[in-house]
Enzyme design. Sequence first.
Site: not given
Length: 256
Positions: A149, A162
């Site tokens: 990501s 995360y």
Amino acid sequence: MRLLDKTVIVTGASSGIGRAIALLFAREGAVVVAADITEDVVEGGEPVIQALGQITPRAVFIKTDISREDEVKALFRQTVETFGRVDILINNAMVRGGLPLAETEMADWDRVMNVNLTGAYLCLREAVRQMLKQDIVNETRGRIVNITSQHGMIGAPDDFAYGVSKAGLVYMTKQVATDYAKEFIVCNAVAPGKILTGKKGSAIDPAKLEYSRQRTAMPRLGTSQDVAHAALFLASDEATYIAGHNLMVDGGWMAQ
């Protein structure tokens, strides 16, 4: 047919980006092993194995909790017993935390890390162990594509665990590439920006969408297909002399 007769394991294949990758790879000729903890589709619709069955008869679904070592070992063992080898691993399964640091309890932290880091490590380890046993074909014993990501490189607003987990996966990509490129195992990653998968809820919060549009250089936000095509390139024999790379699929977000 860039992946003709290649055996591919896709984790987190039931929904979103993993589903798009599984379906695209099937259309490119791959034998697809779709792995997920559930057959339910986050965005709604038919289970991924039904969608795969409309493309190819050479696809299976194996229910797998990647945070459990025994289930990951069983996933790879069953794949090899059925199809002979693992040519490609798409390390995609993940969960989000959705909390800033001060509100992240141990249970929240453990839930994210158990899947996003421990699960990723277990899949990487089993993939490498299997690929080391395989013959070299077109200069590789196997290819690994991690789905990271942009938030593994910049802050993930109000999503502490995360962001940390994705930063760890970026590092693991480089480490696996460094350690095993000499063994003809190729490891790279795709780092999505803001991707509209069809998921509801906070993913399409108007304020968050507007923030993402302002940060993205291109005049639209991303789709699961954008990520799938990038993963296809890195999984194919067209990606030569590339190792340890984290390919941004973010519409220019990180360029600004």
